[in-house]
Design an enzyme around this catalytic site. Sequence first.
Site, mmCIF file in Angstrom:
data_model
loop_
_atom_site.group_PDB
_atom_site.id
_atom_site.type_symbol
_atom_site.label_atom_id
_atom_site.label_comp_id
_atom_site.label_asym_id
_atom_site.label_seq_id
_atom_site.Cartn_x
_atom_site.Cartn_y
_atom_site.Cartn_z
ATOM 1 C CG HIS A 1 4.437 10.474 -6.085
ATOM 2 N ND1 HIS A 1 3.148 9.686 -6.186
ATOM 3 C CD2 HIS A 1 4.759 10.247 -4.567
ATOM 4 C CE1 HIS A 1 2.862 9.247 -5.202
ATOM 5 N NE2 HIS A 1 3.539 9.406 -4.190
ATOM 6 C CD GLU B 1 3.980 11.327 -0.829
ATOM 7 O OE1 GLU B 1 2.942 11.455 -1.026
ATOM 8 O OE2 GLU B 1 4.505 10.425 -1.424
ATOM 9 C CG HIS C 1 7.545 6.672 -1.830
ATOM 10 N ND1 HIS C 1 7.647 7.475 -2.800
ATOM 11 C CD2 HIS C 1 6.237 7.033 -1.602
ATOM 12 C CE1 HIS C 1 6.560 7.953 -3.419
ATOM 13 N NE2 HIS C 1 5.675 7.793 -2.468
ATOM 14 N NE ARG D 1 -1.196 1.071 -7.688
ATOM 15 C CZ ARG D 1 -2.340 1.194 -8.139
ATOM 16 N NH1 ARG D 1 -2.302 0.929 -9.511
ATOM 17 N NH2 ARG D 1 -3.101 1.979 -7.510
#
Length: 323
Positions: free
Chosen positions: A104, A121, A179, A199
Amino acid sequence: MSNVQPYPLHFKPEFKERVWGGRALERFGFEVPQGAIGEGWMIADHPNGISHVTNGALAGKGLDEIRELVGETWFGAKGATGNGRFPLLIKLLDCNDDLSIQVHPNDHYDRLPKGELGKTEMWYVLDAKPGAKIIYGLEQGVDRAALATAIEEGRIMECLQEVSVKAGDTFYIPAGTVHALCAGVVVAEIQQNSDTTYRLYDYNRPGLDGKMRELHVEDSLNVIAYEDSGASRMSTDGAKPGEWLTLASSPYFVTDKGIVNGEWSQATNGNSFVIVIVCEGAGSIGWSNGVVDARAGDCFLLPASLGQYSLNGEMTVLRSLLP
């Protein structure tokens, strides 16, 4: 509506079908729609998903509508983001299959979609099958050139760290951390209110529509933190009843784990709302004007102006607030 007394808001999740999803979220007693359901957006105020209140005077209203009605007083002085939306997004994820390898961006990436934020996150593992693992960061010494070459040659997995996981493990994932959750894991996710994912690799599998899912290799290579993203992980077995154990402390949220054993008095501080996620067990949340039942899977938004409240029963909870 501005005269509504503050109370803990309980939400009906917005469920999302995902190619890697399953049926595990049914165990929390939700009415989960048909299909491979990967995500429950539990507390959400985003163009791609809005959660709605199930209880009290604001029942039936979406979080976006509530923000307009009572936002400042209920969400606290820090409770609005740069784009005006609720600052956090709370999800439960059922990873019945491996997620794509992803990363991200942060808030400052110049190719972010208009109105979108970056995404830092964290995950708290609610359940993990024996042998379950996740992808968490790059192997040491992998730089942009090495990663780009590995992607071209179909060797990206050699560049990634695999980590075994069990229930109670927690992972902090700042923007820029490569991740992926893998099969057999159910997690609670606390994140910036963003839906931007790049991605890197998706196992060459088709999506729900039968077509290959889009990759974002260039954006991914741009936003990865190759040196050190600041990611950290811990086992939370050391949590003790009646004490908060800090799991993640980021510029966007602070999340603690607590074990409730009986009655545990708390208070909001006026600067920030408090989000309570019930991980296991059951009990209730009490405040000056009432009490609401709480069970595993439930997520509550406690207004900054709520003041004194109590966590009651036998349950494990996560508490998140703005720093």
